[in-house]
Design an enzyme around this catalytic site. Structure first.
Site, PDB file in Angstrom:
ATOM      1  N   HIS A   1       0.803  -1.222   0.000  1.00 49.27           N
ATOM      2  CA  HIS A   1       0.000   0.000   0.000  1.00 49.27           C
ATOM      3  C   HIS A   1       0.837   1.273   0.000  1.00 49.27           C
ATOM      4  O   HIS A   1       0.312   2.358  -0.164  1.00 49.27           O
ATOM      5  CB  HIS A   1      -0.948  -0.002   1.205  1.00 49.27           C
ATOM      6  CG  HIS A   1      -2.042  -1.007   1.053  1.00 49.27           C
ATOM      7  ND1 HIS A   1      -3.302  -0.679   0.619  1.00 49.27           N
ATOM      8  CD2 HIS A   1      -2.049  -2.349   1.216  1.00 49.27           C
ATOM      9  CE1 HIS A   1      -4.039  -1.768   0.548  1.00 49.27           C
ATOM     10  NE2 HIS A   1      -3.301  -2.804   0.910  1.00 49.27           N
TER      11      HIS A   1
ATOM     12  N   ASP B   1       3.361   9.593  -1.020  1.00 53.40           N
ATOM     13  CA  ASP B   1       2.193   8.852  -0.561  1.00 53.40           C
ATOM     14  C   ASP B   1       1.953   7.712  -1.546  1.00 53.40           C
ATOM     15  O   ASP B   1       2.003   7.940  -2.762  1.00 53.40           O
ATOM     16  CB  ASP B   1       0.972   9.786  -0.547  1.00 53.40           C
ATOM     17  CG  ASP B   1      -0.009   9.418   0.557  1.00 53.40           C
ATOM     18  OD1 ASP B   1       0.021   8.268   1.010  1.00 53.40           O
ATOM     19  OD2 ASP B   1      -0.807  10.292   0.955  1.00 53.40           O
TER      20      ASP B   1
HETATM   21  C1  GDG Z   1      -1.977   3.742   3.179  1.00 51.68           C
HETATM   22  C2  GDG Z   1      -1.023   4.528   2.279  1.00 51.68           C
HETATM   23  C3  GDG Z   1      -2.768   4.461   0.522  1.00 51.68           C
HETATM   24  C4  GDG Z   1      -8.797   9.825   7.572  1.00 51.68           C
HETATM   25  N1  GDG Z   1      -9.071  10.572   8.641  1.00 51.68           N
HETATM   26  C5  GDG Z   1     -10.219  10.094   9.140  1.00 51.68           C
HETATM   27  C6  GDG Z   1     -10.656   9.056   8.330  1.00 51.68           C
HETATM   28  N2  GDG Z   1      -9.748   8.907   7.377  1.00 51.68           N
HETATM   29  C7  GDG Z   1      -9.849   7.922   6.309  1.00 51.68           C
HETATM   30  C8  GDG Z   1      -9.957   8.572   4.956  1.00 51.68           C
HETATM   31  C9  GDG Z   1      -9.333   7.489   4.064  1.00 51.68           C
HETATM   32  C10 GDG Z   1      -8.318   6.831   4.970  1.00 51.68           C
HETATM   33  O1  GDG Z   1      -8.646   7.154   6.299  1.00 51.68           O
HETATM   34  C11 GDG Z   1      -6.915   7.347   4.707  1.00 51.68           C
HETATM   35  O2  GDG Z   1      -6.447   6.784   3.550  1.00 51.68           O
HETATM   36  P1  GDG Z   1      -5.106   7.294   2.843  1.00 51.68           P
HETATM   37  O3  GDG Z   1      -5.016   6.666   1.531  1.00 51.68           O
HETATM   38  O4  GDG Z   1      -5.152   8.757   2.729  1.00 51.68           O
HETATM   39  O5  GDG Z   1      -3.887   6.902   3.810  1.00 51.68           O
HETATM   40  P2  GDG Z   1      -3.441   5.665   4.828  1.00 51.68           P
HETATM   41  O6  GDG Z   1      -4.607   4.880   5.298  1.00 51.68           O
HETATM   42  O7  GDG Z   1      -2.589   6.286   5.836  1.00 51.68           O
HETATM   43  O8  GDG Z   1      -2.468   4.612   4.121  1.00 51.68           O
HETATM   44  C12 GDG Z   1      -1.819   5.348   1.294  1.00 51.68           C
HETATM   45  C13 GDG Z   1      -3.624   3.630   1.463  1.00 51.68           C
HETATM   46  O9  GDG Z   1      -2.828   2.897   2.388  1.00 51.68           O
HETATM   47  C14 GDG Z   1      -4.475   2.619   0.701  1.00 51.68           C
HETATM   48  O10 GDG Z   1      -3.672   1.753  -0.032  1.00 51.68           O
HETATM   49  O11 GDG Z   1      -3.628   5.286  -0.243  1.00 51.68           O
HETATM   50  O12 GDG Z   1      -0.948   5.996   0.406  1.00 51.68           O
HETATM   51  O13 GDG Z   1      -0.170   5.355   3.047  1.00 51.68           O
HETATM   52  O14 GDG Z   1     -10.272   6.534   3.689  1.00 51.68           O
HETATM   53  O15 GDG Z   1     -11.266   8.847   4.686  1.00 51.68           O
HETATM   54  N3  GDG Z   1     -11.791   8.381   8.550  1.00 51.68           N
HETATM   55  C15 GDG Z   1     -12.533   8.750   9.610  1.00 51.68           C
HETATM   56  N4  GDG Z   1     -12.146   9.757  10.442  1.00 51.68           N
HETATM   57  C16 GDG Z   1     -11.035  10.445  10.240  1.00 51.68           C
HETATM   58  O16 GDG Z   1     -10.716  11.381  10.978  1.00 51.68           O
HETATM   59  N5  GDG Z   1     -13.675   8.087   9.837  1.00 51.68           N
END
Ligand code: GDG
Length: 733
Positions: A167, A370
């Protein structure tokens, strides 16, 4: 019926314990949300950690958690101690792999104890898999905490269908090579049948790392590893589009957002992490206020940072740095009526996040690195009014799919400030047009599509019929062993390097081990056997390694033969005049390709390029070959493509040219020839039709049979030796 097992560091359910009360909560994060839908439908078991350390739980707690997770969510918890978490999770995963894979070399810490814990915990996951695994199950392993797991599973379940998805980014080879345990990690991953990344850039880096670090060969989508092909491809992770597009914002929330609607709003949502570029983002926002003062008192920046790894010192420092920057900007530019940055250090319920998405004019996603970034996709999907505009950094994987957004370099504050301005001022129609294209894409490549394509590809690559006609002997030796048993007079032609021993870095290290010596001695002592070591090695190495007088030695690919108790004999008279013309050409190439060198053998010239830059070889090899073809066509020469070596040799000498010397008039009823590389094809071609010709490895061959590695060869030869002993004992009775 075979099942699909999902495995990730965290389960989609998090367990908490407060005042002796155990509670269960949905885990936040892209992966958990993404796979949940599939899991619920398929009923697949999901193995992972439930978010609570082992020490906190009593035996009764554990039983209750196990049962509930299993019954209600088909989840199988892996129990981790505080020490495991400290070293495997906070240590190796988050202090070594995470910074390195995100290009933060100076934050990458090495500690042998955390590496040991990483291995230990990967093994704990393996044990959990082992408990529920059946031989033909499919497993899908997720992410950087479990990179050793594919090979661990492969060792015990050679026929399992194993998928792995990373990821986070896979860094360029130049970064990856600095990792102390680079080879172990790479070999761990290569236990999978299918390795998936978010973007082709990561795929490219992975291929380049495998070819450079392990010297492996690649095809278009695959890496050849030991006896298998490992498929590698990009599967950009999508979101649950319908959920974000179809979600209805509740009225009371809409009202509170309306209060801030007199102003343009910029939104940012990140987990607290140095990779997310949060301080840089604040500086870029400050630059907006400095360069474009018309925005003062006209724009509000909602900066949401979700707490993460809060106990880690560097994260505490980052939080402090963010707080200081926010207060500096607010202190400098704020007025009685206006606070530029609204900083929220908290997690919000998902509905509220969607409200934020829907009521923000700009989403600012500017990570320094990222893997993908799902927030960018969720925002774009939520804007069913086709308004709002995403500003995203080019170093986020998602930028590859969201090309219609405003794309910026996150280190360039001026560029980011200008990007925000462009997004804020973009005409309504243009925003609509750009968002529409992005939404179409997100709708199609949604999370279900991602899960489906990954699993379908895994199924496809693991169910391909054996493309090579040769029959595999690995599962069943009985055919050849029975023929061996029945035979009265046998001859065995055995290649040496790669067949009787593994490949060694230097020729000196390739000498036979005690087990091999003993095995060959036993086989050669059997009066029914003629054992021929048929190698490309020079006479003196073979002589030194095999002083046993009852072995037949063939050296230099058939140029020299030594029968037991005799002297070396040359099989063809040599004329080496041709070398004068060919050598300068090879020398010129060797000079131009650092790392390559020429080896002169009695009957050939070999150009070795194992240490050369693989891209340079891909580029130049066809031209070099074509030139040599032209030169050699009128001479009695042959160009042989070996493993990282190009050899020009006298056409009359080959591993097959010696077989008549052994076979003529001898009436063997068991002929066996085995070898692993191109030069052994000549041997196979020269053997009679009913011979057992055996190729070691998965390359194309004219041999009738196949074994997977030199280990398998040893196993078969051991069976031959045992059979011989049994027959001898039976005769004595
Ligand atoms: C990895 C990789 C890759 C965020 N704050 C809150 C919240 N979120 C949710 C968002 C989103 C998820 O969390 C974050 O997803 P990201 O893709 O931005 O990043 P990570 O989960 O750190 O990590 C990344 C991912 O895996 C998938 O392969 O995209 O690059 O680092 O869904 O909406 N959800 C809630 N409250 C929050 O305050 N409920």
């Amino acid at each position: 019926m075979s099942k699909t097992i999902l495995i990730s560091n965290r389960l989609p359910v998090t367990v908490r314990k407060k005042d002796d009360q155990i509670t269960f909560h949905e885990s936040i994060g892209g992966l958990a949300t993404g796979l949940k839908g599939y899991q619920q439908k398929s009923g697949s078991p999901w193995i992972g950690w439930a978010g609570i350390a082992d020490e906190v739980l009593s035996d009764d707690d554990k039983q209750l958690i196990d049962d509930k997770l299993n019954e209600k969510w088909s989840c199988v918890p892996v129990s981790l101690t505080k020490d495991d978490l400290d070293k495997y999770y906070y240590g190796f995963s988050n202090n070594t792999i995470w910074p390195l894979f995100h290009y933060f070399l100076n934050k990458t810490h090495y500690d042998f104890r955390t590496w040991e814990a990483y291995k230990r915990v990967n093994n704990k996951f393996f044990e959990a898999v082992d408990r529920i695994m059946e031989a033909d199950d499919t497993v899908w392993i997720h992410d950087y905490q479990l990179m050793l797991l594919p090979q661990m599973i492969r060792n015990k379940y050679p026929n399992a269908k194993i998928g792995f998805f990373l990821h986070i980014p896979f860094p360029s080879y130049e970064l990856f090579r600095t990792l102390i345990w680079r080879e172990e990690i790479l070999r761990g991953l290569l236990g999978a049948d299918l390795i998936g990344f978010h973007t082709y850039d990561y795929v490219r880096h992975f291929f380049s790392t495998c070819t450079r670090l392990l010297g492996l060969n690649r095809k278009i989508h695959t890496i050849i590893y030991e006896d298998r092909e490992v498929h590698v491809d990009a599967f950009p992770m999508g979101i649950d589009y319908d959920f974000f597009a179809g979600h209805t914002t509740d009225e009371s929330q809409a009202a509170s957002f309306k209060k801030m609607s007199s102003m343009k709003t910029i939104l940012s949502i990140d987990r607290l992490d140095y990779t997310k570029g949060i301080p840089e983002k604040i500086r870029s926002f400050r630059r907006l206020l400095v360069r474009y003062p018309q925005y003062r008192e006209k724009v509000r920046f909602n900066l949401i940072v979700a707490p993460s790894r809060v106990k880690v010192d560097s994260y505490k420092r980052l939080r402090r740095q963010i707080t200081e920057l926010v207060s500096s900007v607010n202190g400098t530019y704020g007025t009685v009526d206006w606070m530029p940055i609204w900083f929220y250090f908290q997690s919000f319920p998902q509905e509220q996040l969607i409200s934020f998405y829907r009521h923000s004019d700009v989403l600012l996603v500017t990570p320094l690195r990222d893997g993908m970034n799902l927030v960018a996709k969720e925002y774009t999907a939520s804007r069913t009014d086709l308004q709002g505009m995403l500003v995203i950094s080019e170093t986020a994987g998602a930028a590859r799919e969201l090309g219609e957004a405003v794309i910026v370099n996150p280190y360039d504050y001026n560029a980011v400030a200008a990007g925000i301005k462009t997004a804020l001022e973009m005409p309504t129609e243009e925003k609509a047009a750009r968002n529409k294209i992005m939404q179409e894409r997100l709708k199609r490549y949604n999370i279900h599509f991602w899960v489906r394509t990954f699993l379908e590809t895994l199924k496809q690559v693991t169910s391909q019929p054996d493309i090579i006609a040769a029959k595999n002997l690995d599962q069943d030796h009985s055919l050849v062993v029975n023929a061996y048993r029945r035979a009265k007079k046998r001859v065995l032609f055995l290649d040496y390097d790669g067949t009787l021993v593994g490949f060694a870095q230097t020729p000196e290290l390739a000498k036979p081990d005690a087990e091999l010596r003993e095995l060959l001695r036993t086989l050669a002592e059997d009066p029914k056997n003629t054992i021929v070591i048929n190698s490309g090695r020079d006479k003196s190495s073979l002589e030194q390694w095999f002083p046993e007088s009852n072995l037949h030695l063939v050296s230099a690919h058939g140029l020299w033969v030594r029968h037991p108790n005799q002297k070396w004999k040359m099989t063809v008279p040599l004329n080496n005049e041709w070398k004068k013309a060919i050598r300068p050409i090879l020398q010129m190439n060797a000079d131009r390709m650092p790392g390559s060198f020429i080896e002169e053998k009695e009957y050939s010239l070999a150009w070795h390029y194992r240490l050369c830059e693989p891209d340079a070889i891909d580029l130049w090899l066809p031209t070099i070959k074509a030139n040599l073809m032209n030169l050699t066509s009128s001479l009695n020469l042959r160009i042989l493509q070996g493993k990282k070596v190009l050899e020009i040799k006298d056409n009359r000498v080959s591993k097959g040219s010696v077989t008549p010397l052994f076979l003529r008039g001898k009436h063997y009823d068991f002929v066996f020839g085995i070898g692993d590389d191109q030069t052994d094809e000549d041997l196979f071609a020269s053997l009679p039709k009913n011979a057992f010709s055996v190729k070691v490895g998965i390359d194309e061959t004219r041999a009738a049979y196949r074994l997977k590695s030199w280990h398998a060869v040893r196993a078969l030869l051991r069976k031959f030796a045992e059979t011989g002993k049994e027959l001898e004992a039976a005769n004595r009775l």
